[in-house]
Enzyme design. Structure first.
Site, PDB file in Angstrom:
ATOM      1  N   CYS A 168      -2.522  17.558   7.040  1.00  0.00           N
ATOM      2  CA  CYS A 168      -2.591  17.067   5.655  1.00  0.00           C
ATOM      3  C   CYS A 168      -2.916  15.588   5.596  1.00  0.00           C
ATOM      4  O   CYS A 168      -2.910  14.992   4.533  1.00  0.00           O
ATOM      5  CB  CYS A 168      -1.320  17.390   4.892  1.00  0.00           C
ATOM      6  SG  CYS A 168       0.143  16.591   5.569  1.00  0.00           S
TER       7      CYS A 168
ATOM      8  N   HIS B  70      -3.026   2.838   0.329  1.00  0.00           N
ATOM      9  CA  HIS B  70      -2.598   3.516  -0.896  1.00  0.00           C
ATOM     10  C   HIS B  70      -3.778   3.733  -1.837  1.00  0.00           C
ATOM     11  O   HIS B  70      -3.995   4.829  -2.353  1.00  0.00           O
ATOM     12  CB  HIS B  70      -1.503   2.671  -1.572  1.00  0.00           C
ATOM     13  CG  HIS B  70      -1.011   3.242  -2.851  1.00  0.00           C
ATOM     14  ND1 HIS B  70      -1.518   2.866  -4.078  1.00  0.00           N
ATOM     15  CD2 HIS B  70      -0.107   4.215  -3.103  1.00  0.00           C
ATOM     16  CE1 HIS B  70      -0.909   3.552  -5.028  1.00  0.00           C
ATOM     17  NE2 HIS B  70      -0.049   4.376  -4.462  1.00  0.00           N
TER      18      HIS B  70
HETATM   19  C1  PEP Z   1       0.127  11.318   6.836  1.00  0.00           C
HETATM   20  O1  PEP Z   1       0.844  10.443   7.315  1.00  0.00           O
HETATM   21  O2  PEP Z   1      -0.882  11.774   7.401  1.00  0.00           O
HETATM   22  C2  PEP Z   1       0.434  11.890   5.512  1.00  0.00           C
HETATM   23  C3  PEP Z   1      -0.248  12.896   5.046  1.00  0.00           C
HETATM   24  O3  PEP Z   1       1.419  11.293   4.799  1.00  0.00           O
HETATM   25  P1  PEP Z   1       1.230   9.920   3.980  1.00  0.00           P
HETATM   26  O4  PEP Z   1      -0.224   9.596   3.993  1.00  0.00           O
HETATM   27  O5  PEP Z   1       1.754  10.177   2.608  1.00  0.00           O
HETATM   28  O6  PEP Z   1       2.071   8.990   4.777  1.00  0.00           O
END
Ligand code: PEP
Ligand code: MG
Length: 640
Positions: free
Chosen positions: A597, A222
């Site tokens: 992403c 995080h």
């Molecule tokens: C991922 O899992 O790559 C993503 C972009 O979502 P998060 O990092 O919010 O789980």
């Protein structure tokens, strides 16, 4: 063998054909009379500048003035070398009894600022073409230009090392709690937020801190993800730190740091430094813009950003983002009064109670989306429905639970009971992502309504909006179909109510291996795929993205993995899932839009992979947008 130490008509020196620090086109070097090569770099005697134009004071005796003939010959030769190698040269020379001997020439090392300036100016001088200029700058080097750095002359006492989670340099006073960070900053202090690990409740403090330091967590923890998004310097997973929240101390190697003590962080190297260190802010020159425009002319991949505030969206747009590839809506649930409504929803015993609480959140969400859509007008904005497990929105420390109980007018026992009931052994594999929307469709409904109400409002104000609604963490086509139906029903209804038509897409994240394996089925329901390679890496390797830092360092040292797979996409394994999903998806929908992403979207080698497997775009944190633009152009040139 020639000798520079046979008397006062001898000398030795090193020089650069252009300034390696700034890139300025000037001959720049140092020499020593009556000396051997190593003497220049050994620091025993102070070398003098080679020429008059680069000396800092008139008392310095230059080679140009004491040995004009060999100096003039050196000038002729350095020009010839640069013209031959078509790059800035780092040269070594010796003068023996008045005669110049060249010892060595090689392409010179340079700072990012110098790399950009030299590349652009050499193109303008007709020495190299635009493609060569674009290849001359390492994309990762651009970080140096976009973030503050430490004053190179400042002394640094490194106390320990963690992961270089978010680049830049920061200096401030230690605080251990996010709310205290906010209070201190309000009083005008610069702070470094030090936590064992961060959670979404810390957003406010993270936002105002100059830097973030955590004892636990990897490159996609995080703290790391949020800090990169904010452009805030972060050192994560610093296992040597012992943090005591009660005593408000941090201990490293026997040394105790208290709240209020100064520390500094180098987020590019992962260093924790004792005390205050002066920083210098970044300046983007015209050459940077020129180089980026050349890169844009070459690249095929679009570059979007991961952003969840109007401010970050604007920063990213200024860095050249061509849309939002991921807006994590949960980040908006923590600000101000919203967390109260979120908690009310979680505590509710039935659907009616949840709907009541969600109705309070709706105007906030609508305003959030309004601001983001406006900042990103004319560009696509991908908004993800709620993803994290609900326990993340509840306090886990008793003091905060007490506060929540008081605020909500319930007993501490009731709060504890709810926290307990939401406990999961593997929350990252638990009740999160689309599973939340499947069990509580009213959450998806509220979010879809907020998105479409904001979009209709802007459309009626003449602003062009391109919403893309994204369902996270699906593993089966049926999960997506379920959530898509909820979304479509609401957004169509809103358009009818408002009498406004807005084009929109409903797509999904591919972040569970099963979704990749069955991508041909999933594609039947999806307008687009966005690869969530943070979770996809976590699930393909079976490494917890929040804890893997503990052993990945050793894996690196022992050569078990070539790279941290949470930083650079594992092309052999995880990459296969991506490539297969693109092929399978497009076998059903040939024009299926695909992007990435996960954090890999801003990593140059991963960007090249995304280019090679035919993705349409990469999406990364705002400060990595220029890096991705350059990497995407280099991918085209390398794979011609
Ligand atoms: C991922 O899992 O790559 C993503 C972009 O979502 P998060 O990092 O919010 O789980
Ligand atoms: Mg994910």
């Amino acid at each position: 063998m020639v000798y520079g130490n046979m008397g006062d008509d001898c000398a030795t020196g090193v020089a650069f054909t252009r300034d390696p620090a700034t890139g300025e086109k000037k001959f720049y070097g140092e020499y020593l009379i009556n000396a051997q090569g190593e003497d220049v770099v050994a620091g025993v005697r102070t070398p003098q500048p080679v020429n008059n134009s680069t000396r800092s004071d008139a008392s310095q005796i230059t080679l140009e003035s004491v040995m004009p003939e060999p100096y003039n010959e050196l000038v002729t030769i350095y020009k010839k070398l640069e013209d031959h190698y078509l790059d800035m040269q780092d040269i070594e020379f010796t003068i023996q009894k008045g005669r110049l001997w060249m010892l060595q020439t090689r392409n010179g090392k340079r700072t990012a600022a110098a790399a950009v300036r030299i590349a652009v100016e050499m193109e303008e001088e007709g020495m190299i073409d635009k493609e060569t200029a674009v290849m001359r700058v390492e994309p990762d080097q651009l970080d140096q230009l976009l973030h503050p750095t430490f004053d190179p002359k400042a002394e640094k006492k490194v106390v320990t090392k963690g992961l270089p989670a978010s680049p830049g340099a920061a200096t401030g006073k230690i605080v251990f709690h996010a709310d205290e960070a906010e209070e201190w900053v309000e009083k005008g202090e610069d702070v470094i937020l030090v936590r064992i690990e961060t959670s979404p409740e810390d957003i406010g403090g993270m936002n105002v801190a100059k830097g973030i330091l955590t004892a636990r967590g990897g490159m996609t923890s995080h703290a790391a993800v949020v800090a990169r998004g904010m452009g805030t310097c972060c050192v994560a997973g610093c296992g040597d730190l012992k943090i005591d929240y009660k005593e408000k101390t941090m201990t490293v190697d026997g040394k105790i740091f208290n709240e209020g003590d100064w520390i500094s962080l180098d987020g590019s190297e992962g260093l924790v430094i004792d005390g205050k260190v002066a920083t210098v802010t970044a300046e983007l020159s015209g050459n940077f813009g020129t180089l980026m425009s050349w890169a844009d002319g070459i690249r095929r991949l679009n570059v979007r950003t991961n952003s969840d505030t109007p401010h970050d969206s604007k920063v990213a747009r200024d860095f050249g983002a061509e849309g939002i590839g991921l807006c994590r809506t949960e980040h908006m649930f923590f600000e101000g009064d919203r967390i109260k409504a979120v908690r009310e929803m979680i505590l509710a015993d039935d659907e009616a109670g949840r709907r009541n609480a969600l109705a309070k959140l709706l105007p906030y969400q609508r305003d959030d989306f309004y601001g983001i859509f406006k900042a990103m007008h004319d560009l696509p904005v991908t908004i993800r429905t709620l993803d994290p497990p609900l326990h993340e929105f509840l306090p886990h420390e008793e003091e905060n639970q007490q506060e929540m109980a008081k605020e909500m007018g319930i007993s501490l026992a009731e709060v504890k009971e709810k926290v307990e009931s939401l406990h999961e052994f593997n929350p990252m594999l638990g009740h999160r992502g689309c599973r939340l929307g499947v069990t509580y469709p009213e959450i998806t409904e509220m979010q879809a309504r907020a998105i479409m109400e904001a979009a209709c409002q802007l459309k009626s104000e003449g602003v062009n909006v391109l919403p893309e609604i994204m369902i996270p963490l699906i593993g089966t086509k049926a999960e997506l179909a379920n959530q898509k139906a909820v979304v479509i029903e609401v957004v169509e209804k809103v358009q009818e109510e408002k009498g406004v038509k807005v084009d929109y897409l409903v797509g999904t994240m591919i972040e569970i291996p099963r979704a990749a394996l069955t991508a041909n089925e999933v594609a039947e329901e999806a307008d687009f795929f966005s690869f969530g390679t943070n979770d996809l890496t976590q699930m393909a390797f079976g490494y917890s993205r929040d804890d893997a830092g503990k052993f990945l360092k050793e894996y690196d040292e022992k050569g078990i993995l070539p790279d941290d797979p949470f930083q650079t996409l594992d092309q052999t394994g995880v990459g296969q899932l991506v490539e297969m999903a693109v092929k399978k998806g497009r076998s059903v929908k040939p024009d299926l839009k695909t992007g990435i992403c996960g954090e890999h979207g801003g990593d140059p080698r991963s960007v090249e992979f995304c280019h090679n497997v035919g993705l349409n775009y990469v999406s990364c944190s705002p400060y990595r947008v220029p890096i991705a633009r350059l990497a995407a152009a280099q991918a085209v040139i390398k794979n011609k």
